[in-house]
Enzyme design. Structure first.
Site, mmCIF file in Angstrom:
data_model
loop_
_atom_site.group_PDB
_atom_site.id
_atom_site.type_symbol
_atom_site.label_atom_id
_atom_site.label_comp_id
_atom_site.label_asym_id
_atom_site.label_seq_id
_atom_site.Cartn_x
_atom_site.Cartn_y
_atom_site.Cartn_z
ATOM 1 N N GLY A 70 -46.542 25.861 43.217
ATOM 2 C CA GLY A 70 -47.236 25.093 42.193
ATOM 3 C C GLY A 70 -47.601 23.705 42.678
ATOM 4 O O GLY A 70 -47.196 23.282 43.761
ATOM 5 N N GLU A 73 -54.598 23.041 46.634
ATOM 6 C CA GLU A 73 -55.393 23.207 45.413
ATOM 7 C C GLU A 73 -55.955 21.886 44.897
ATOM 8 O O GLU A 73 -56.389 21.791 43.750
ATOM 9 C CB GLU A 73 -54.530 23.849 44.319
ATOM 10 C CG GLU A 73 -53.972 25.213 44.652
ATOM 11 C CD GLU A 73 -55.013 26.311 44.657
ATOM 12 O OE1 GLU A 73 -56.226 26.004 44.728
ATOM 13 O OE2 GLU A 73 -54.611 27.490 44.595
ATOM 14 N N HIS A 81 -50.380 23.083 37.704
ATOM 15 C CA HIS A 81 -50.719 24.423 38.177
ATOM 16 C C HIS A 81 -49.440 25.099 38.649
ATOM 17 O O HIS A 81 -48.651 24.503 39.388
ATOM 18 C CB HIS A 81 -51.720 24.367 39.330
ATOM 19 C CG HIS A 81 -51.897 25.681 40.034
ATOM 20 N ND1 HIS A 81 -52.274 26.825 39.365
ATOM 21 C CD2 HIS A 81 -51.731 26.034 41.334
ATOM 22 C CE1 HIS A 81 -52.345 27.827 40.233
ATOM 23 N NE2 HIS A 81 -52.015 27.372 41.431
ATOM 24 N N HIS A 135 -47.286 29.296 39.056
ATOM 25 C CA HIS A 135 -47.349 30.756 39.108
ATOM 26 C C HIS A 135 -46.218 31.360 38.283
ATOM 27 O O HIS A 135 -45.401 32.122 38.802
ATOM 28 C CB HIS A 135 -47.246 31.245 40.562
ATOM 29 C CG HIS A 135 -48.301 30.732 41.469
ATOM 30 N ND1 HIS A 135 -48.235 30.910 42.840
ATOM 31 C CD2 HIS A 135 -49.454 30.049 41.230
ATOM 32 C CE1 HIS A 135 -49.307 30.361 43.406
ATOM 33 N NE2 HIS A 135 -50.051 29.829 42.449
ATOM 34 N N TYR A 191 -49.740 31.759 16.224
ATOM 35 C CA TYR A 191 -50.514 30.537 15.976
ATOM 36 C C TYR A 191 -50.355 29.494 17.082
ATOM 37 O O TYR A 191 -51.198 28.597 17.237
ATOM 38 C CB TYR A 191 -50.171 29.940 14.609
ATOM 39 C CG TYR A 191 -48.787 29.358 14.467
ATOM 40 C CD1 TYR A 191 -48.485 28.082 14.939
ATOM 41 C CD2 TYR A 191 -47.773 30.073 13.821
ATOM 42 C CE1 TYR A 191 -47.225 27.541 14.803
ATOM 43 C CE2 TYR A 191 -46.510 29.537 13.670
ATOM 44 C CZ TYR A 191 -46.239 28.271 14.163
ATOM 45 O OH TYR A 191 -44.982 27.737 14.024
ATOM 46 N N HIS A 220 -53.661 35.095 40.348
ATOM 47 C CA HIS A 220 -53.232 33.828 40.939
ATOM 48 C C HIS A 220 -52.139 33.149 40.110
ATOM 49 O O HIS A 220 -50.985 33.110 40.519
ATOM 50 C CB HIS A 220 -54.461 32.917 41.081
ATOM 51 C CG HIS A 220 -54.205 31.650 41.816
ATOM 52 N ND1 HIS A 220 -55.199 30.956 42.482
ATOM 53 C CD2 HIS A 220 -53.086 30.906 41.987
ATOM 54 C CE1 HIS A 220 -54.703 29.861 43.031
ATOM 55 N NE2 HIS A 220 -53.412 29.814 42.739
ATOM 56 N N TYR A 268 -51.070 16.531 16.127
ATOM 57 C CA TYR A 268 -49.831 17.120 16.630
ATOM 58 C C TYR A 268 -50.007 17.663 18.033
ATOM 59 O O TYR A 268 -49.193 17.466 18.922
ATOM 60 C CB TYR A 268 -49.382 18.254 15.686
ATOM 61 C CG TYR A 268 -48.249 19.095 16.247
ATOM 62 C CD1 TYR A 268 -46.939 18.687 16.140
ATOM 63 C CD2 TYR A 268 -48.520 20.302 16.908
ATOM 64 C CE1 TYR A 268 -45.912 19.459 16.661
ATOM 65 C CE2 TYR A 268 -47.493 21.077 17.423
ATOM 66 C CZ TYR A 268 -46.199 20.647 17.285
ATOM 67 O OH TYR A 268 -45.179 21.416 17.813
#
Length: 219
Positions: A31, A78, A97, A99, A118, A160, A213
């Site tokens: 990440g 990335e 980012h 995984h 929701y 990915h 919120y």
């Protein structure tokens, strides 16, 4: 939040990287996290185990894509979609980012997450879209991610992983965790049958009911 200096901002990126591991939404060094600081982007370096990462390892990159690292580090592979997201979405100040297992499982199936609950509203709309596949680190992947995030705060990346954004690093991390929970729930539903989905009107009501919120830094 406002950072008193760049060292504090760098430290926040390091802490967030380690938090991803503690929350179970990332493994190893796969990440990456970026944070807007004044007119530059701070981004986690490539290939450094989070537990060994220090504030001085965080790479500074201009919005033109020029980078500097005092300890010889290189930016995450990335970096392109991180930079493009921050450049194209002024309200976004942080990009996460990762995984995570369930997000990545759905991404491998090329399945967006529909309105099963929701809390899908954390993504800003009635789903979490899945961007098409492209090789990691490429301009093509960045274009796909930007398109998926045009009206959303989060998306999956086919075969990915996932991306979550926020006006603060805390908000982006919260969104990333909530999306992984939704992915887990959807995956569980698919083991039994097709879930009953909430209507677009209901998600619109939720978004209106939330008001600010969904933008708070602590949830």
């Amino acid at each position: 939040m406002k950072y008193q200096n760049i060292y504090q901002a760098r430290s926040a990126v390091v802490d967030a990287c380690n938090q991803m591991t503690k929350l179970g939404i990332n493994q190893g060094t796969s990440g990456n996290i970026s944070l807007r600081y004044d007119n530059i982007m701070l981004i986690s370096p490539s290939g450094i185990p989070y537990e060994n990462m220090e504030p001085g390892d965080i790479v500074e990159m201009t919005m033109d894509g020029e980078w500097h690292a005092s300890k010889g580090m290189v930016p995450s592979s990335e970096w392109r979609f991180h930079l493009d997201i921050l450049k194209n979405k002024p309200a976004v100040n942080a990009v996460v980012h990762a995984h995570p297992t369930y997000c990545t499982t759905l991404a491998i199936l090329n399945k967006p997450i529909p309105a099963i609950h929701y809390m899908i509203a954390v993504g800003g709309k009635n789903d979490i879209p899945c961007a098409p596949y492209a090789t990691y680190g490429t301009e093509e992947l960045s274009e796909y991610a930007l398109a998926a995030l045009r009206d959303h705060h989060a998306c999956l990346l086919a075969n990915h992983g996932m991306i979550a954004t926020g006006k603060s690093l805390e908000k982006a991390m919260w969104t990333a965790l909530e999306v992984e929970v939704l992915a887990h729930q959807y995956h569980a539903c698919l083991q039994v049958g097709e879930p009953v989905l909430l209507s677009d009107d209901e998600i619109d009501r939720v978004l209106k009911k939330w008001g600010e919120y969904g933008l708070r830094e602590s949830n």
